[in-house]
Design a protein around this motif. Structure first.
Motif, mmCIF file in Angstrom:
data_model
loop_
_atom_site.group_PDB
_atom_site.id
_atom_site.type_symbol
_atom_site.label_atom_id
_atom_site.label_comp_id
_atom_site.label_asym_id
_atom_site.label_seq_id
_atom_site.Cartn_x
_atom_site.Cartn_y
_atom_site.Cartn_z
ATOM 1 N N ASP A 223 0.860 -1.174 0.000
ATOM 2 C CA ASP A 223 0.000 0.000 0.000
ATOM 3 C C ASP A 223 0.908 1.239 0.000
ATOM 4 O OD1 ASP A 223 -1.739 2.071 0.419
ATOM 5 O OD2 ASP A 223 -2.820 1.118 2.070
ATOM 6 N N GLU A 224 1.069 1.846 -1.167
ATOM 7 C CA GLU A 224 1.975 2.983 -1.291
ATOM 8 C C GLU A 224 1.517 4.170 -0.441
ATOM 9 O OE1 GLU A 224 4.741 2.775 -2.609
ATOM 10 O OE2 GLU A 224 4.598 0.969 -3.862
ATOM 11 N N ASP A 225 0.201 4.356 -0.271
ATOM 12 C CA ASP A 225 -0.302 5.451 0.554
ATOM 13 C C ASP A 225 0.118 5.298 2.008
ATOM 14 O OD1 ASP A 225 -1.512 6.580 -1.644
ATOM 15 O OD2 ASP A 225 -3.433 5.609 -1.289
#
Length: 230
Positions: A223-225
């Motif tokens: 999850d890059e966020d």
């Protein structure tokens, strides 16, 4: 066209974690297949081919390939199960499928209108929506794979639609439609959908008719966020 052998079906029935070359090497027929394929390769080509076989596909691509094999095997088994049952079962199956797809309003009302064979060339009629504003006429033929539906049978069904003043119909068969039958259905003003055995089983799998989920695999990514600090 590919068809699973009885050995292949037996392997799929075990729900293996993976199906790769190492798994298949335990089968003499696969070893012979590999030998036949490599017989024409040069010494320089063989390592390249082996490396491509081992590493060219990503894990997700391998999952997709395995799913395609399972889907094909399931489709074949569904079709055979349909042929093993009675014509009445087949008609009920069409009811279940159409209701699962959103036609007929409710299962009870759909079941009352379908399954009346020999009614002036149609096997039943089902409401297109819950209010019954429009109707779809249905023809169902439980044929062996070698018994292809020809153009005259589709013409007869369309003639029945004209007699009822209808312009929508679905012709379902467990076999196939000839090229002439498909071409005719595409050219007429009435809207007639032809569903052959392959399309029928695809729809059954898609809408969960006659099948159940045996196993689910979830593929997760970063999850890059979550890791973004900006």
């Amino acid at each position: 066209m590919f068809r699973a052998t009885e050995t292949g079906k037996a392997l799929l029935a075990k729900n293996p974690a993976s199906i790769d070359n190492e798994t298949l090497k335990s089968y003499p027929s696969f070893v012979e297949f590999q030998k036949a394929g490599s017989a024409g390769q040069t010494k320089a080509e063989k390592p390249v081919a082996e490396a491509a076989s081992a590493s060219s596909a990503t894990p997700e691509e391998q999952i997709d390939a395995a799913q395609a094999v399972l889907h094909s095997a399931l489709s074949g088994e569904l079709l055979q199960r349909i042929l093993d049952n009675s014509p009445l079962f087949f008609e009920q199956l069409i009811v279940d499928l159409l209701v699962a797809m959103g036609y007929g309003g409710s299962h009870e009302s759909a079941a009352l209108k379908l399954g009346k064979s020999g009614d002036n060339g149609v096997d039943g009629v089902i409401d297109e929506d819950r209010l019954g504003l429009d109707r779809i006429y249905v023809q169902a033929k439980r044929y062996a794979a070698t018994n292809t539906v020809q153009r005259p049978e589709v013409q007869g069904f369309v003639g029945s639609l004209v007699g009822f003043g209808a312009n929508k119909g679905v012709f379902v068969t467990t076999s196939n439609f000839s090229a002439g039958a498909r071409q005719y259905a595409e050219q007429i003003p009435q809207r007639v959908i032809l569903i052959d055995g392959a399309r029928l089983t695809d729809l059954m799998i898609e809408y969960g008719v006659g099948v159940r989920i045996s196993r689910e695999i979830k593929v997760k990514r970063i999850d890059e966020d979550f890791f973004g600090e900006g």
